[in-house]
Design an enzyme around this catalytic site. Sequence first.
Site, PDB file in Angstrom:
ATOM      1  CB  SER A   8      -0.883   0.010   1.260  1.00 22.77           C
ATOM      2  OG  SER A   8      -1.541   1.247   1.402  1.00 22.77           O
ATOM      3  CG  HIS A   9       0.240   4.532  -2.389  1.00 23.31           C
ATOM      4  ND1 HIS A   9      -0.524   3.573  -3.005  1.00 23.31           N
ATOM      5  CD2 HIS A   9       0.915   5.167  -3.365  1.00 23.31           C
ATOM      6  CE1 HIS A   9      -0.327   3.634  -4.312  1.00 23.31           C
ATOM      7  NE2 HIS A   9       0.543   4.591  -4.554  1.00 23.31           N
ATOM      8  CB  SER A  10      -0.587   4.096   4.144  1.00 20.12           C
ATOM      9  OG  SER A  10      -0.558   4.152   5.555  1.00 20.12           O
TER      10      SER A  10
END
Length: 127
Positions: A8-10
């Site tokens: 994920s981007h996070s």
Amino acid sequence: MFGIILVSHSQKITDGTKEMIEEMTGTSDAVRIISAGGTGDGRLGTNSVMIMEAIEENADCDHILIFCDIGSAILSSETAIDLIDDEQLAGKTEIMDCPLVEGAFAAAVQATVCQEREMIIQELAQL
């Protein structure tokens, strides 16, 4: 054994997803989950090298499934697979086309019951 990589981007999203899945499925020799979210230095984004290293950490697994959120998470995962020198390792690694959280959870639960890739893929197709 199945390797599950969360991208994920996070990092908070992948760490939380990993924690939830492990809490709900218990510890199992059937599944190894690796959080590969974020850029590796605390920023939002994705990191192909970090994803490649997660794949390599799962080299002893029979199957490696990557679950992504959006856009560049998928592109970075594709790049990570392309960076793998070992053709056998790259060949047993695939990106799943399903929601990150629901897909990874369903795959982990199914893998604790059945180690057949086709059964897990079939389960994910229903999401």
